[in-house]
Design a protein around this motif. Structure first.
Motif, PDB file in Angstrom:
ATOM      1  N   TYR B 210       0.835  -1.203   0.000  1.00 48.08           N
ATOM      2  CA  TYR B 210       0.000   0.000   0.000  1.00 48.08           C
ATOM      3  C   TYR B 210       0.870   1.252   0.000  1.00 48.08           C
ATOM      4  CZ  TYR B 210      -3.556   3.359   1.543  1.00 48.08           C
ATOM      5  OH  TYR B 210      -4.400   4.438   1.643  1.00 48.08           O
ATOM      6  N   THR B 211       1.959   1.196   0.770  1.00 37.83           N
ATOM      7  CA  THR B 211       2.854   2.355   0.846  1.00 37.83           C
ATOM      8  C   THR B 211       3.512   2.622  -0.507  1.00 37.83           C
ATOM      9  OG1 THR B 211       3.303   1.733   3.136  1.00 37.83           O
ATOM     10  CG2 THR B 211       4.739   3.384   2.165  1.00 37.83           C
ATOM     11  N   PHE B 241      -9.164  -1.854   8.470  1.00 37.12           N
ATOM     12  CA  PHE B 241      -8.942  -0.518   7.921  1.00 37.12           C
ATOM     13  C   PHE B 241      -8.202  -0.615   6.591  1.00 37.12           C
ATOM     14  CE2 PHE B 241     -10.639   2.588  10.603  1.00 37.12           C
ATOM     15  CZ  PHE B 241     -10.370   2.348  11.942  1.00 37.12           C
ATOM     16  N   GLY B 242      -7.250  -1.547   6.548  1.00 36.63           N
ATOM     17  CA  GLY B 242      -6.448  -1.722   5.339  1.00 36.63           C
ATOM     18  C   GLY B 242      -7.302  -2.035   4.122  1.00 36.63           C
ATOM     19  N   ALA B 245      -9.053   1.099   3.067  1.00 38.35           N
ATOM     20  CA  ALA B 245      -8.142   2.076   2.459  1.00 38.35           C
ATOM     21  C   ALA B 245      -7.805   1.659   1.034  1.00 38.35           C
ATOM     22  CB  ALA B 245      -6.884   2.211   3.304  1.00 38.35           C
ATOM     23  N   HIS B 249      -8.989   3.224  -3.079  1.00 39.25           N
ATOM     24  CA  HIS B 249      -8.074   3.562  -4.165  1.00 39.25           C
ATOM     25  C   HIS B 249      -8.378   2.790  -5.448  1.00 39.25           C
ATOM     26  CE1 HIS B 249      -5.036   6.158  -2.305  1.00 39.25           C
ATOM     27  NE2 HIS B 249      -5.185   5.461  -1.216  1.00 39.25           N
ATOM     28  N   PHE B 289     -15.485   9.592  15.870  1.00 36.74           N
ATOM     29  CA  PHE B 289     -14.354   9.962  15.012  1.00 36.74           C
ATOM     30  C   PHE B 289     -14.235   8.992  13.851  1.00 36.74           C
ATOM     31  CE2 PHE B 289     -13.944  12.311  18.597  1.00 36.74           C
ATOM     32  CZ  PHE B 289     -13.257  11.751  19.663  1.00 36.74           C
ATOM     33  N   VAL B 290     -14.611   7.740  14.106  1.00 37.88           N
ATOM     34  CA  VAL B 290     -14.399   6.687  13.120  1.00 37.88           C
ATOM     35  C   VAL B 290     -15.485   6.685  12.053  1.00 37.88           C
ATOM     36  CG1 VAL B 290     -14.363   4.180  12.859  1.00 37.88           C
ATOM     37  CG2 VAL B 290     -13.068   5.237  14.675  1.00 37.88           C
ATOM     38  N   PRO B 292     -17.225   9.046  10.434  1.00 35.12           N
ATOM     39  CA  PRO B 292     -17.040   9.858   9.216  1.00 35.12           C
ATOM     40  C   PRO B 292     -15.950   9.296   8.297  1.00 35.12           C
ATOM     41  CG  PRO B 292     -16.720  11.185  11.219  1.00 35.12           C
ATOM     42  CD  PRO B 292     -17.001   9.801  11.660  1.00 35.12           C
ATOM     43  N   ILE B 293     -14.906   8.700   8.889  1.00 33.53           N
ATOM     44  CA  ILE B 293     -13.824   8.142   8.081  1.00 33.53           C
ATOM     45  C   ILE B 293     -14.339   6.961   7.275  1.00 33.53           C
ATOM     46  CG2 ILE B 293     -11.582   7.026   8.132  1.00 33.53           C
ATOM     47  CD1 ILE B 293     -11.037   8.429  10.744  1.00 33.53           C
ATOM     48  N   LEU B 305      -7.535   8.267   1.700  1.00 33.95           N
ATOM     49  CA  LEU B 305      -7.616   9.190   2.831  1.00 33.95           C
ATOM     50  C   LEU B 305      -6.978  10.519   2.464  1.00 33.95           C
ATOM     51  CD1 LEU B 305      -6.894   6.595   5.597  1.00 33.95           C
ATOM     52  CD2 LEU B 305      -8.884   8.078   5.555  1.00 33.95           C
TER      53      LEU B 305
END
Lengths: 221, 305
Positions: B210-211, B241-242, B245, B249, B289-290, B292-293, B305
């Protein structure tokens, strides 16, 4: 000249993060306020990583949650980034650190960076030096420079050129750090990575801050 | 075992006066078995054990403890204490390479890297393929800040000792430090081959891909995160989460054709639900907090993100 004024609790949290993971590189974000043309104030920090400082996903998710928090809780914004390197060398901002700092800078043009310098930390612990932190800010040429160095805004522009401790009592900070360390309070500080591995661990560290009030007698935080 | 360790640590901390031998022995044993690095505490308790209770240990365990305490003392920069422990070990085992390497480690700890190198080179002339010493040479270069040299040395070591899991982990770490993500990915591929059921290797490998980024890597990363979710029965926040994310993409449309494509289409939703459940149960204060993400990641548009 604009200064960067930091609360004791913020620096204590960075020191605790470093003390908890002494053989790792660590990083996190700085929370506070900065209005146009006035001082950068750092009131708190959120520790992020200690084993994957080089990998994007935990950083991205961490930054997103912290940002979410600042929008909802209000009052504080992300105003910068901090890191400390694993190796006992001079406290410089690593290439990767610069990249992360750039990301923060995109959202906050007055962003600053604090680097915990390990050699100065040793001197700090021996009371040979007051301040183990190095302040970096952006100069016009889009590079991160040590504050007050010739590369930084020498014209006394709007970039923070000095790190000031609120209350200016570095000796007290040192004593508080030693007390906290002796009582093993740094082990009760959790970073975002630890939260990912155990969601019950609070990266806001509300208990930690509250606990400090009792650890440090006569100290109004 | 971790719970046992927490328990004995608590007992040791609460002990009035000198802690009992069996608790100290148990603590040091658990620290060895669990490979946890807490050197100041190990040095402290080890010192008490060696000072008061040597006769409680078998000959073999005694010298294992000596070695454990020596390394912990060096790691905590308790140099005088470390020197005495290292000396004791070398007196007992005067011909031992394993004992002499501790002398080299002492010089590393005081920062006399040249002297340490001298010790290790001597030992290598006696035994050129000694794994322990070859690894010390890598550590030495790493401490000196010569990452390129350290990486080369470790690669050479792994050519011969390809099954050394810790070696591959260390090499991956060094590649990440110099931001050579592709080579780091290669190391995790080796680790995945050696230890196929380890969910954290799946997550790390996906993190590295991913990086690096790019459409193929996001897709591959997603499948490794998905495997990690499977291995951890949906418990890994990093993997959940991964997946989201990566999905954010990936812009290709997947048509519903079969069970596999159905799983792919449903993966983001399923992961989101799993995350919400975990946060509701374990960290309800973070839900605001979570949410909306998650909403942003689900809506995709290939922005991440």
């Amino acid at each position: 000249m604009v200064a960067c004024i930091v609360d004791q609790v913020a620096l204590l949290k960075i020191l605790a993060h470093a003390a908890k993971f002494p053989s790792s590189s660590i990083n996190g974000v700085l929370l506070g306020n900065c209005a146009e043309g006035s001082n950068v104030e750092i009131h708190d920090v959120i520790p992020l990583c200690h084993s994957t400082v080089t990998l994007a996903p935990p950083l991205e998710i961490g930054l997103a949650q912290v940002e979410s928090y600042t929008h909802i809780a209000g009052g504080l914004k992300i105003v910068g980034y901090y890191q400390s390197d694993a190796r006992f060398g001079p406290g410089d901002l690593s290439p990767l650190g610069r990249k992360i700092a750039d990301k923060v800078f995109e959202h906050q043009s007055d962003a600053v960076v604090l680097v915990l310098d390990n050699k100065r930390l040793e001197q700090f612990c021996k009371a040979q030096v007051d301040n183990p932190f190095e302040l970096f800010n952006r100069d016009g040429a889009k590079a991160w420079k040590r504050a007050g160095s010739s590369g930084a805004a020498a014209d006394g522009g709007d970039t923070a050129t000095k790190l000031q401790l609120k209350g200016n009592d570095w000796k007290q900070l040192r004593e508080e750090f030693f007390t906290m360390f002796k009582q093993l309070k740094h082990r009760t500080l959790y970073d975002f990575e630890e939260h990912l591995d155990d969601p019950a661990k609070d990266w806001l560290n509300r208990n930690f801050s509250a606990g400090l009030k009792f650890v440090l007698p006569g100290n109004a935080l | 075992m971790e719970i046992e360790l927490e328990e004995v640590e608590r007992q040791l901390r609460g002990a009035k006066g000198v802690p009992s031998a069996d608790k100290l022995i148990k603590y040091l044993r658990l620290m060895r078995d669990l490979h946890i690095r807490d050197s100041p505490t190990v040095a402290r308790y080890g010192n008490i054990l060696l000072r008061h209770y040597k006769n409680h240990l078998s000959e073999e365990e005694l010298w294992t403890v000596y070695e454990q305490v020596a390394i912990a003392a060096l790691d905590s920069h308790a140099l005088q204490f470390a020197a005495s422990v290292v000396a004791a070990i070398n007196r007992r085992f005067p011909e031992s390479v394993r004992a002499k390497r501790l002398q080299g480690m002492y010089y590393e700890a005081v920062g006399d890297y040249n002297k340490a190198e001298g010790v290790y080179n001597d030992l290598l002339t006696q035994d050129a393929a000694n794994e322990m010493i070859l690894k010390r040479m890598v550590a030495l270069e790493r401490s000196r800040g010569n990452l390129t040299t350290a990486i080369d040395a470790l690669r050479k070591y792994l050519d011969t000792f390809a099954n050394d899991k810790e070696g591959w982990e260390e090499l991956a770490e060094m590649y990440l430090e110099v931001q050579n993500y592709r080579q780091a990915a290669f190391c995790y591929e080796e680790l995945l081959m050696h230890v196929p059921g380890n969910s954290s290797y799946f997550v790390r490998y996906a993190d590295v891909l991913y990086t690096i980024g790019g459409p193929t890597n996001y897709k591959t990363a997603r499948s490794y995160y998905a495997k990690a979710i499977e291995l951890t029965a949906g418990g890994s926040l990093r993997a959940l989460f991964g997946v989201l994310a990566c999905s954010a993409h990936i812009t290709d449309k997947v048509t519903l054709q079969d069970a596999r494509s159905r799983a792919q289409i449903e993966l983001p939703d399923v992961s989101t639900q799993a995350l919400l459940r975990i946060y509701k149960q374990h960290a309800p204060d973070k839900l605001p907090f979570v949410e909306p993400i998650l909403a942003k990641l689900l809506s995709g548009h290939g922005h991440g993100l």
